[in-house]
Design a protein around this motif. Structure first.
Motif, mmCIF file in Angstrom:
data_model
loop_
_atom_site.group_PDB
_atom_site.id
_atom_site.type_symbol
_atom_site.label_atom_id
_atom_site.label_comp_id
_atom_site.label_asym_id
_atom_site.label_seq_id
_atom_site.Cartn_x
_atom_site.Cartn_y
_atom_site.Cartn_z
ATOM 1 N N ALA A 103 3.244 2.243 -20.953
ATOM 2 C CA ALA A 103 2.618 1.050 -21.525
ATOM 3 C C ALA A 103 1.301 1.410 -22.211
ATOM 4 C CB ALA A 103 2.375 0.008 -20.436
ATOM 5 N N SER A 104 0.548 2.334 -21.624
ATOM 6 C CA SER A 104 -0.719 2.735 -22.240
ATOM 7 C C SER A 104 -0.467 3.482 -23.546
ATOM 8 C CB SER A 104 -1.534 3.585 -21.268
ATOM 9 O OG SER A 104 -0.887 4.814 -21.024
ATOM 10 N N GLN A 105 0.593 4.278 -23.611
ATOM 11 C CA GLN A 105 0.945 4.966 -24.856
ATOM 12 C C GLN A 105 1.386 3.976 -25.926
ATOM 13 O OE1 GLN A 105 3.943 7.857 -23.906
ATOM 14 N NE2 GLN A 105 2.508 9.255 -22.911
ATOM 15 N N LEU A 106 2.129 2.960 -25.516
ATOM 16 C CA LEU A 106 2.626 1.972 -26.471
ATOM 17 C C LEU A 106 1.479 1.207 -27.120
ATOM 18 C CD1 LEU A 106 5.186 0.575 -27.611
ATOM 19 C CD2 LEU A 106 4.943 -1.087 -25.772
ATOM 20 N N ILE A 107 0.521 0.798 -26.321
ATOM 21 C CA ILE A 107 -0.616 0.036 -26.850
ATOM 22 C C ILE A 107 -1.664 0.949 -27.470
ATOM 23 C CG2 ILE A 107 -2.466 -1.577 -26.245
ATOM 24 C CD1 ILE A 107 -0.733 -2.573 -23.976
ATOM 25 N N GLY A 108 -1.798 2.148 -26.910
ATOM 26 C CA GLY A 108 -2.803 3.081 -27.411
ATOM 27 C C GLY A 108 -4.109 2.995 -26.651
ATOM 28 N N VAL A 109 -4.021 2.681 -25.368
ATOM 29 C CA VAL A 109 -5.211 2.622 -24.510
ATOM 30 C C VAL A 109 -4.983 3.555 -23.327
ATOM 31 C CG1 VAL A 109 -5.816 0.268 -25.173
ATOM 32 C CG2 VAL A 109 -4.311 0.628 -23.225
ATOM 33 N N SER A 110 -5.982 3.694 -22.473
ATOM 34 C CA SER A 110 -5.848 4.582 -21.325
ATOM 35 C C SER A 110 -5.067 3.890 -20.200
ATOM 36 C CB SER A 110 -7.220 5.007 -20.801
ATOM 37 O OG SER A 110 -7.864 3.911 -20.191
ATOM 38 N N ARG A 111 -4.601 4.695 -19.257
ATOM 39 C CA ARG A 111 -3.898 4.151 -18.088
ATOM 40 C C ARG A 111 -4.824 3.239 -17.294
ATOM 41 N NH1 ARG A 111 -2.137 7.350 -13.903
ATOM 42 N NH2 ARG A 111 -4.055 8.505 -14.087
ATOM 43 N N TRP A 112 -6.084 3.623 -17.240
ATOM 44 C CA TRP A 112 -7.053 2.854 -16.457
ATOM 45 C C TRP A 112 -7.248 1.455 -17.046
ATOM 46 C CZ3 TRP A 112 -6.977 5.182 -12.216
ATOM 47 C CH2 TRP A 112 -6.908 6.564 -12.144
ATOM 48 N N THR A 113 -7.173 1.345 -18.359
ATOM 49 C CA THR A 113 -7.297 0.031 -18.996
ATOM 50 C C THR A 113 -6.123 -0.849 -18.586
ATOM 51 O OG1 THR A 113 -8.446 1.022 -20.864
ATOM 52 C CG2 THR A 113 -7.480 -1.159 -21.211
ATOM 53 N N LEU A 123 -2.065 -8.878 -17.124
ATOM 54 C CA LEU A 123 -0.778 -8.238 -17.324
ATOM 55 C C LEU A 123 -0.065 -8.203 -15.985
ATOM 56 C CD1 LEU A 123 0.872 -6.770 -19.523
ATOM 57 C CD2 LEU A 123 -0.213 -4.658 -18.813
ATOM 58 N N LYS A 124 1.220 -8.576 -15.984
ATOM 59 C CA LYS A 124 1.971 -8.607 -14.733
ATOM 60 C C LYS A 124 2.751 -7.307 -14.581
ATOM 61 C CE LYS A 124 5.239 -11.237 -12.076
ATOM 62 N NZ LYS A 124 6.267 -12.259 -12.081
ATOM 63 N N ALA A 125 2.637 -6.686 -13.384
ATOM 64 C CA ALA A 125 3.362 -5.464 -13.061
ATOM 65 C C ALA A 125 4.034 -5.632 -11.706
ATOM 66 C CB ALA A 125 2.416 -4.281 -13.024
ATOM 67 N N VAL A 126 5.216 -5.050 -11.577
ATOM 68 C CA VAL A 126 5.980 -5.131 -10.338
ATOM 69 C C VAL A 126 5.994 -3.754 -9.688
ATOM 70 C CG1 VAL A 126 8.252 -5.654 -9.372
ATOM 71 C CG2 VAL A 126 7.423 -6.918 -11.359
ATOM 72 N N HIS A 132 4.346 1.328 -10.711
ATOM 73 C CA HIS A 132 4.336 -0.074 -11.114
ATOM 74 C C HIS A 132 5.031 -0.154 -12.464
ATOM 75 C CE1 HIS A 132 1.347 -0.548 -7.969
ATOM 76 N NE2 HIS A 132 1.512 -1.865 -8.078
ATOM 77 N N ILE A 133 5.922 -1.156 -12.600
ATOM 78 C CA ILE A 133 6.694 -1.332 -13.813
ATOM 79 C C ILE A 133 6.198 -2.585 -14.528
ATOM 80 C CG2 ILE A 133 9.010 -1.651 -14.755
ATOM 81 C CD1 ILE A 133 8.605 1.049 -13.396
ATOM 82 N N VAL A 134 6.027 -2.436 -15.839
ATOM 83 C CA VAL A 134 5.553 -3.548 -16.670
ATOM 84 C C VAL A 134 6.681 -3.912 -17.634
ATOM 85 C CG1 VAL A 134 3.808 -4.263 -18.344
ATOM 86 C CG2 VAL A 134 3.211 -2.654 -16.528
ATOM 87 N N TYR A 137 8.076 -7.555 -22.613
ATOM 88 C CA TYR A 137 7.714 -8.880 -23.145
ATOM 89 C C TYR A 137 6.358 -9.349 -22.637
ATOM 90 C CZ TYR A 137 9.407 -11.071 -18.804
ATOM 91 O OH TYR A 137 9.595 -11.449 -17.511
ATOM 92 N N HIS A 138 5.895 -8.855 -21.468
ATOM 93 C CA HIS A 138 4.541 -9.190 -20.998
ATOM 94 C C HIS A 138 3.493 -8.543 -21.906
ATOM 95 C CE1 HIS A 138 5.462 -11.336 -17.337
ATOM 96 N NE2 HIS A 138 6.275 -10.347 -16.939
ATOM 97 N N ILE A 139 3.766 -7.316 -22.332
ATOM 98 C CA ILE A 139 2.843 -6.617 -23.237
ATOM 99 C C ILE A 139 2.832 -7.295 -24.599
ATOM 100 C CG2 ILE A 139 2.396 -4.426 -24.418
ATOM 101 C CD1 ILE A 139 3.576 -3.011 -21.969
ATOM 102 N N GLU A 140 4.026 -7.679 -25.100
ATOM 103 C CA GLU A 140 4.105 -8.343 -26.407
ATOM 104 C C GLU A 140 3.457 -9.724 -26.369
ATOM 105 O OE1 GLU A 140 8.277 -8.163 -27.223
ATOM 106 O OE2 GLU A 140 8.183 -6.041 -27.796
#
Length: 144
Positions: A103-113, A123-126, A132-134, A137-140
């Protein structure tokens, strides 16, 4: 007191029957005329496996051998057909559920963000095992 080294050795090791002074198999008694494989000069070898006239020629031969190995490895590497490796972004674009790193690669931010956004509830993660899986559609939905 023993005056000869052979007699002295005999007293130290009485079961030894070979005199160490006159042993025909010792390398110090060998005098083999050879030609240096590096410089081509003639020299007298003291062992049967000696290839070079001295340390200088041995070091030069070693460097030449290593240089040739590197060149050979590079040429073999270039001769092999190049296989197209699928980029990680293509595989990320096809997934519906992403790990935090993906998810961090897709958006272009760090894992910590991404982890801070999950903690704040943006952001919801399970939890899935130790990860943890995101959902994609939550990211979009963050950008809509």
């Amino acid at each position: 007191m023993a005056t000869n080294l052979g007699e002295m050795m005999h007293h130290i090791a009485p079961c030894c029957t070979i005199s160490l002074l006159n042993a025909p198999f010792m390398s110090s008694n060998l005098h083999i005329p050879k030609k240096c494989q590096q410089c081509g000069n003639a020299f007298i070898a003291r062992t049967t496996v000696t290839k070079y006239c001295g340390d200088r020629c041995a070091k030069r031969a070693y460097k030449a051998r290593k240089r040739a190995e590197k060149i050979k490895a590079t040429l073999e590497e270039e001769m092999q057909p190049k296989v197209a490796i699928p980029s990680s972004t293509n595989s990320i674009n096809q997934k519906d559920f992403l790990s935090i790193s993906e998810a961090s690669q897709l958006i272009g931010v760090s894992r910590w963000t991404i982890q801070r956004m999950i903690k704040r509830g943006q952001l919801k993660a399970v939890p899935f095992g130790r990860k943890h899986i995101v959902a994609r559609y939550h990211i979009e939905s963050l950008f809509n």
